[in-house]
Design a protein around this motif. Structure first.
Motif, PDB file in Angstrom:
ATOM      1  N   SER A   1     -62.885  29.232  25.441  1.00  0.00           N
ATOM      2  CA  SER A   1     -63.350  28.551  26.432  1.00  0.00           C
ATOM      3  C   SER A   1     -62.655  30.510  27.641  1.00  0.00           C
ATOM      4  CB  SER A   1     -62.883  27.868  26.744  1.00  0.00           C
ATOM      5  OG  SER A   1     -61.204  27.880  27.193  1.00  0.00           O
ATOM      6  N   GLU A   2     -62.967  31.067  28.743  1.00  0.00           N
ATOM      7  CA  GLU A   2     -62.252  32.068  29.153  1.00  0.00           C
ATOM      8  C   GLU A   2     -60.388  31.621  29.255  1.00  0.00           C
ATOM      9  OE1 GLU A   2     -63.889  34.763  32.338  1.00  0.00           O
ATOM     10  OE2 GLU A   2     -65.398  32.241  32.703  1.00  0.00           O
ATOM     11  N   ARG A   3     -60.383  30.438  29.723  1.00  0.00           N
ATOM     12  CA  ARG A   3     -59.083  29.939  29.500  1.00  0.00           C
ATOM     13  C   ARG A   3     -57.849  30.719  28.892  1.00  0.00           C
ATOM     14  NH1 ARG A   3     -54.976  30.233  33.201  1.00  0.00           N
ATOM     15  NH2 ARG A   3     -53.509  27.596  32.799  1.00  0.00           N
ATOM     16  N   SER A   4     -58.648  30.058  26.935  1.00  0.00           N
ATOM     17  CA  SER A   4     -57.879  29.748  26.083  1.00  0.00           C
ATOM     18  C   SER A   4     -58.122  31.632  25.746  1.00  0.00           C
ATOM     19  CB  SER A   4     -59.013  29.311  24.811  1.00  0.00           C
ATOM     20  OG  SER A   4     -58.866  28.117  25.233  1.00  0.00           O
TER      21      SER A   4
ATOM     22  N   PHE B   1     -50.992  38.461  22.344  1.00  0.00           N
ATOM     23  CA  PHE B   1     -51.453  39.359  21.768  1.00  0.00           C
ATOM     24  C   PHE B   1     -50.466  40.331  22.091  1.00  0.00           C
ATOM     25  CE2 PHE B   1     -56.125  38.317  20.453  1.00  0.00           C
ATOM     26  CZ  PHE B   1     -55.726  36.954  19.914  1.00  0.00           C
ATOM     27  N   ILE B   2     -50.280  40.574  24.619  1.00  0.00           N
ATOM     28  CA  ILE B   2     -49.309  41.143  24.616  1.00  0.00           C
ATOM     29  C   ILE B   2     -48.277  41.412  24.283  1.00  0.00           C
ATOM     30  CG2 ILE B   2     -48.893  42.668  26.508  1.00  0.00           C
ATOM     31  CD1 ILE B   2     -51.951  41.884  27.091  1.00  0.00           C
ATOM     32  N   ALA B   3     -47.835  39.993  24.093  1.00  0.00           N
ATOM     33  CA  ALA B   3     -46.261  39.436  24.261  1.00  0.00           C
ATOM     34  C   ALA B   3     -46.247  40.145  22.391  1.00  0.00           C
ATOM     35  CB  ALA B   3     -45.580  38.716  23.420  1.00  0.00           C
ATOM     36  N   ILE B   4     -46.151  40.161  21.709  1.00  0.00           N
ATOM     37  CA  ILE B   4     -46.503  39.895  20.219  1.00  0.00           C
ATOM     38  C   ILE B   4     -46.350  41.496  19.728  1.00  0.00           C
ATOM     39  CG2 ILE B   4     -47.987  40.140  17.825  1.00  0.00           C
ATOM     40  CD1 ILE B   4     -48.518  37.759  18.557  1.00  0.00           C
ATOM     41  N   LEU B   5     -47.088  42.157  20.801  1.00  0.00           N
ATOM     42  CA  LEU B   5     -47.758  43.911  19.621  1.00  0.00           C
ATOM     43  C   LEU B   5     -46.207  44.566  20.996  1.00  0.00           C
ATOM     44  CD1 LEU B   5     -49.717  46.399  19.727  1.00  0.00           C
ATOM     45  CD2 LEU B   5     -48.896  46.697  22.339  1.00  0.00           C
ATOM     46  N   THR B   6     -45.968  43.840  22.023  1.00  0.00           N
ATOM     47  CA  THR B   6     -44.696  44.149  22.886  1.00  0.00           C
ATOM     48  C   THR B   6     -43.195  43.928  22.159  1.00  0.00           C
ATOM     49  OG1 THR B   6     -45.936  44.332  24.617  1.00  0.00           O
ATOM     50  CG2 THR B   6     -43.401  44.200  25.415  1.00  0.00           C
TER      51      THR B   6
ATOM     52  N   THR C   1     -58.575  37.432  13.698  1.00  0.00           N
ATOM     53  CA  THR C   1     -59.931  37.405  14.104  1.00  0.00           C
ATOM     54  C   THR C   1     -60.392  38.014  15.519  1.00  0.00           C
ATOM     55  OG1 THR C   1     -60.795  36.455  11.968  1.00  0.00           O
ATOM     56  CG2 THR C   1     -63.095  37.105  13.669  1.00  0.00           C
ATOM     57  N   ILE C   2     -60.254  36.926  16.525  1.00  0.00           N
ATOM     58  CA  ILE C   2     -59.965  37.508  17.899  1.00  0.00           C
ATOM     59  C   ILE C   2     -60.014  39.110  17.909  1.00  0.00           C
ATOM     60  CG2 ILE C   2     -60.320  36.685  20.245  1.00  0.00           C
ATOM     61  CD1 ILE C   2     -60.427  33.745  19.013  1.00  0.00           C
ATOM     62  N   PHE C   3     -58.455  38.582  17.927  1.00  0.00           N
ATOM     63  CA  PHE C   3     -57.289  40.186  18.015  1.00  0.00           C
ATOM     64  C   PHE C   3     -58.153  41.295  17.437  1.00  0.00           C
ATOM     65  CE2 PHE C   3     -54.270  43.523  16.840  1.00  0.00           C
ATOM     66  CZ  PHE C   3     -53.847  43.502  17.584  1.00  0.00           C
ATOM     67  N   LYS C   4     -59.058  41.165  16.036  1.00  0.00           N
ATOM     68  CA  LYS C   4     -59.542  42.590  15.261  1.00  0.00           C
ATOM     69  C   LYS C   4     -60.841  43.119  16.342  1.00  0.00           C
ATOM     70  CE  LYS C   4     -61.359  44.653  11.041  1.00  0.00           C
ATOM     71  NZ  LYS C   4     -61.084  43.723   9.254  1.00  0.00           N
TER      72      LYS C   4
ATOM     73  N   TYR D   1     -54.398  34.217  24.904  1.00  0.00           N
ATOM     74  CA  TYR D   1     -54.973  34.165  23.447  1.00  0.00           C
ATOM     75  C   TYR D   1     -54.452  35.645  23.464  1.00  0.00           C
ATOM     76  CZ  TYR D   1     -57.023  30.225  20.999  1.00  0.00           C
ATOM     77  OH  TYR D   1     -57.641  29.016  20.641  1.00  0.00           O
ATOM     78  N   ARG D   2     -55.189  36.592  24.820  1.00  0.00           N
ATOM     79  CA  ARG D   2     -54.845  38.299  25.026  1.00  0.00           C
ATOM     80  C   ARG D   2     -52.994  38.335  25.441  1.00  0.00           C
ATOM     81  NH1 ARG D   2     -58.783  39.040  29.588  1.00  0.00           N
ATOM     82  NH2 ARG D   2     -57.825  40.973  29.812  1.00  0.00           N
ATOM     83  N   LYS D   3     -53.026  36.900  26.377  1.00  0.00           N
ATOM     84  CA  LYS D   3     -51.485  37.186  27.034  1.00  0.00           C
ATOM     85  C   LYS D   3     -50.054  36.964  25.538  1.00  0.00           C
ATOM     86  CE  LYS D   3     -52.059  35.302  30.933  1.00  0.00           C
ATOM     87  NZ  LYS D   3     -51.134  34.095  31.953  1.00  0.00           N
TER      88      LYS D   3
END
Length: 101
Positions: A68-71, A79-84, A42-45, A75-77
């Motif tokens: 939190s901003e840290r979490s 997402f990028i690792a999975i996409l890569t 959901t966050i990714f979408k 999560y964003r890192k």
């Protein structure tokens, strides 16, 4: 990389490797959410697949998702690792299927 992800969703081309990797990432996250009982898909979408989210403010987004901003950064890192990973697999398959002269 996030800019490329957002551009890929705007193009929505079934032949675009970035778009295909983005969809595969989302599918992976949906499966992971089911197994791990989390809400990353959901966050990714909402971050990458919804046009109204393309102006990014980390504080606002973290408040919207209740994390939190840290979490959110973690999560964003992820997402990028999975996409890569998916993008590199698609590139490898394309090289294997390309005829040589």
């Amino acid at each position: 990389m996030e800019k490329i992800m957002r551009q890929a969703i705007m193009r929505k081309s079934d032949t675009d490797k970035e778009y295909i990797a983005l969809i595969k990432t989302y599918e992976y996250l949906k499966t992971n959410d089911y197994v791990e009982r989390c809400n990353l898909a959901t966050i990714f979408k909402k971050l990458y697949m919804m046009p109204d989210r393309h102006s990014f403010n980390p504080l606002r987004v973290s408040i919207d998702f209740g994390v939190s901003e840290r979490s959110l950064l973690r999560y964003r890192k992820k997402f990028i690792a999975i996409l890569t990973y998916y993008y590199s697999k698609l590139s490898e398959n394309e090289k294997e299927n390309t005829p040589t002269a």
